[in-house]
Design a protein around this motif. Structure first.
Motif, PDB file in Angstrom:
ATOM      1  N   ILE A 234       0.869  -1.204   0.023  1.00 27.78           N
ATOM      2  CA  ILE A 234       0.163   0.192  -0.094  1.00 27.78           C
ATOM      3  C   ILE A 234       0.848   1.089  -0.004  1.00 27.78           C
ATOM      4  O   ILE A 234       1.811   1.233   0.728  1.00 27.78           O
ATOM      5  CB  ILE A 234      -0.787   0.024   1.408  1.00 27.78           C
ATOM      6  CG1 ILE A 234      -1.980  -1.033   1.221  1.00 27.78           C
ATOM      7  CG2 ILE A 234      -1.815   1.421   1.212  1.00 27.78           C
ATOM      8  CD1 ILE A 234      -2.822  -1.059   2.399  1.00 27.78           C
ATOM      9  N   ALA A 235       0.561   2.031  -0.777  1.00 25.02           N
ATOM     10  CA  ALA A 235       1.398   3.398  -0.643  1.00 25.02           C
ATOM     11  C   ALA A 235       0.632   4.494   0.019  1.00 25.02           C
ATOM     12  O   ALA A 235      -0.707   4.685  -0.259  1.00 25.02           O
ATOM     13  CB  ALA A 235       1.706   3.810  -2.252  1.00 25.02           C
ATOM     14  N   GLU A 236       1.437   4.902   0.901  1.00 23.29           N
ATOM     15  CA  GLU A 236       0.932   6.275   1.727  1.00 23.29           C
ATOM     16  C   GLU A 236       1.066   7.255   1.025  1.00 23.29           C
ATOM     17  O   GLU A 236       2.128   7.711   0.459  1.00 23.29           O
ATOM     18  CB  GLU A 236       1.413   6.158   2.970  1.00 23.29           C
ATOM     19  CG  GLU A 236       0.998   5.000   3.705  1.00 23.29           C
ATOM     20  CD  GLU A 236       1.569   5.296   5.471  1.00 23.29           C
ATOM     21  OE1 GLU A 236       0.467   5.282   5.952  1.00 23.29           O
ATOM     22  OE2 GLU A 236       2.679   5.486   5.592  1.00 23.29           O
ATOM     23  N   GLY A 237       0.354   8.613   1.286  1.00 30.84           N
ATOM     24  CA  GLY A 237       0.881   9.895   1.213  1.00 30.84           C
ATOM     25  C   GLY A 237       0.423  10.413  -0.215  1.00 30.84           C
ATOM     26  O   GLY A 237       1.654  11.287  -0.778  1.00 30.84           O
ATOM     27  N   ILE A 238      -0.338   9.706  -1.126  1.00 32.05           N
ATOM     28  CA  ILE A 238      -0.432  10.118  -2.409  1.00 32.05           C
ATOM     29  C   ILE A 238      -1.176  11.456  -2.424  1.00 32.05           C
ATOM     30  O   ILE A 238      -2.401  11.510  -1.975  1.00 32.05           O
ATOM     31  CB  ILE A 238      -1.276   9.090  -3.270  1.00 32.05           C
ATOM     32  CG1 ILE A 238      -0.828   7.691  -2.936  1.00 32.05           C
ATOM     33  CG2 ILE A 238      -1.280   9.472  -4.784  1.00 32.05           C
ATOM     34  CD1 ILE A 238       0.516   7.134  -3.592  1.00 32.05           C
ATOM     35  N   GLU A 239      -0.502  12.336  -3.086  1.00 32.74           N
ATOM     36  CA  GLU A 239      -1.120  13.743  -3.158  1.00 32.74           C
ATOM     37  C   GLU A 239      -1.496  14.318  -4.423  1.00 32.74           C
ATOM     38  O   GLU A 239      -2.207  15.206  -4.776  1.00 32.74           O
ATOM     39  CB  GLU A 239      -0.325  15.003  -2.491  1.00 32.74           C
ATOM     40  CG  GLU A 239      -0.067  14.582  -0.832  1.00 32.74           C
ATOM     41  CD  GLU A 239       0.646  15.773  -0.330  1.00 32.74           C
ATOM     42  OE1 GLU A 239       1.521  16.446  -0.881  1.00 32.74           O
ATOM     43  OE2 GLU A 239       0.552  15.586   1.100  1.00 32.74           O
ATOM     44  N   ARG A 240      -0.817  13.643  -5.475  1.00 23.13           N
ATOM     45  CA  ARG A 240      -0.758  14.036  -7.056  1.00 23.13           C
ATOM     46  C   ARG A 240      -1.137  12.936  -7.879  1.00 23.13           C
ATOM     47  O   ARG A 240      -0.336  11.559  -7.501  1.00 23.13           O
ATOM     48  CB  ARG A 240       0.396  14.950  -7.395  1.00 23.13           C
ATOM     49  CG  ARG A 240       0.301  16.274  -6.748  1.00 23.13           C
ATOM     50  CD  ARG A 240       1.490  16.971  -6.963  1.00 23.13           C
ATOM     51  NE  ARG A 240       2.627  16.502  -6.648  1.00 23.13           N
ATOM     52  CZ  ARG A 240       3.204  16.743  -5.271  1.00 23.13           C
ATOM     53  NH1 ARG A 240       2.597  17.148  -4.488  1.00 23.13           N
ATOM     54  NH2 ARG A 240       4.316  16.105  -4.952  1.00 23.13           N
ATOM     55  N   PRO A 241      -1.723  12.704  -8.962  1.00 21.60           N
ATOM     56  CA  PRO A 241      -2.162  11.631  -9.671  1.00 21.60           C
ATOM     57  C   PRO A 241      -0.706  11.319 -10.273  1.00 21.60           C
ATOM     58  O   PRO A 241      -0.656  10.026 -10.635  1.00 21.60           O
ATOM     59  CB  PRO A 241      -3.035  12.333 -10.816  1.00 21.60           C
ATOM     60  CG  PRO A 241      -3.021  13.676 -10.759  1.00 21.60           C
ATOM     61  CD  PRO A 241      -2.376  14.181  -9.310  1.00 21.60           C
TER      62      PRO A 241
END
Ligand code: C2E
Ligand code: MG
Ligand code: MG
Ligand code: MG
Length: 282
Positions: A234-241
């Motif tokens: 799981i990737a955390e902290g996605i803020e931009r596409p």
């Protein structure tokens, strides 16, 4: 002048801190009251699968709305709760509240949804942690494979044999165990051979500067480790596409971050899950 600061070693004595000694005592008292008077609440942040184009889980994140002060960050009050010996009570509350919420969402039709919650190192030192978790799941009629417990690498470094034993019991019961903030803990990866965790959460510090097709060697290494050990990612902290794009290309499918949704109170989370903003999940 040097002052001992708990078991973390030493820090320089700061007259400012001393000056605020009174504030700290008030904070301590308020935290004790918060636990007693149920001023704690859970917010939830969706975890989305890009391949399935749906919400697969939510992470429960603790909030304390301190009267006359507003929200206090968990990064600030959790360590204090650990120090004051309040964490056991708080974690029990979190476990029960998160399971209660999941049970309600399951009844409302989110049958496949998973719940993640964060445990502290102290929780794993509890003799009865395994039975407490399993009992809570039974009480709420939740299949164990719907719950992921997030723990940190520092926990793996403690008493490996003891942690391995408890993690194995939980995994045997069907639960998932995720390593939170993976890669930030100065850890020896050897624990992955001894402790049967199921998921690695890529810390947001590695996701931050991931905007082009630039290959970040740390992310490549983490996805390689996950593949090698057969672990979910799981990737955390996605803020931009663009960050999600790069991670997807590297083989990470499940995303969590402000780009999808901030952590919100349950009624907002359920509204979001029912109707995710168009175009966000593909
Ligand atoms: P964590 O488990 O790694 O949780 C992720 C943190 O990153 C959350 O902060 C979340 O609000 C934040 N976050 C999520 N997406 C983004 C993003 O796109 N950008 C940025 N900048 N931040 C994002 P939060 O809720 O303040 O929690 C901080 C930490 O406090 C958690 O880190 C966890 O270690 C701890 N924590 C929270 N709830 C609990 C709890 O119930 N029990 C325990 N023991 N610890 C908790
Ligand atoms: Mg977490
Ligand atoms: Mg994290
Ligand atoms: Mg964290």
């Amino acid at each position: 002048q040097v002052k001992r600061s708990g078991k973390n070693g030493f820090r320089f004595f700061d007259p400012e801190l001393n000056h605020h000694h009174h504030d700290r005592i008030t904070l301590e008292n308020d935290l004790r009251t918060a636990v007693d008077q149920s001023q704690l609440q859970l917010y939830f942040q969706p975890q989305v699968s890009l391949s399935q184009q749906r919400v697969v889980g939510t992470e429960a994140l603790l909030r304390w709305n301190r009267p006359a002060h507003g929200f206090v960050a968990p990064d600030l009050f959790i360590p204090l709760a650990e120090e004051l010996g309040l964490i056991g009570e708080i974690s029990r509350w979190v476990l029960n509240a998160a399971c209660g919420q999941l049970a309600q969402w399951r009844r409302a039709g989110f049958a496949d949804l998973k719940m993640s919650l964060n445990l502290s190192t102290h929780d794993f030192e509890r003799e009865d942690i395994v039975s407490a978790v399993i009992e809570c799941l039974q009480r709420h009629d939740i299949p164990p494979n719907r719950l992921d417990l997030e723990i940190t690498e520092s926990m793996m470094m403690q008493d490996t044999t003891l942690v391995a034993h408890k993690v194995r019991q939980l995994r045997d019961a069907g639960l998932g165990i995720a390593i939170d903030d993976f890669g930030t803990g100065y850890s020896a990866l050897a624990y992955l051979q001894k402790i049967p965790v199921s998921t690695l959460k890529i810390d947001r510090s590695f996701v931050r500067d991931l905007d082009g097709p630039v290959t970040n060697p740390i992310i490549s290494a983490i996805t390689g480790i996950a593949r090698g050990f057969g672990l979910q990612l799981i990737a955390e902290g996605i803020e931009r596409p663009a960050q999600a794009e790069t991670l997807r290309a590297l083989g990470c499918d499940v995303m969590q971050g402000f780009y999808y949704s901030r952590p919100t109170p349950p009624n907002e989370t359920v509204a979001w899950m029912t109707r995710p903003p168009a175009g966000l999940l593909n």
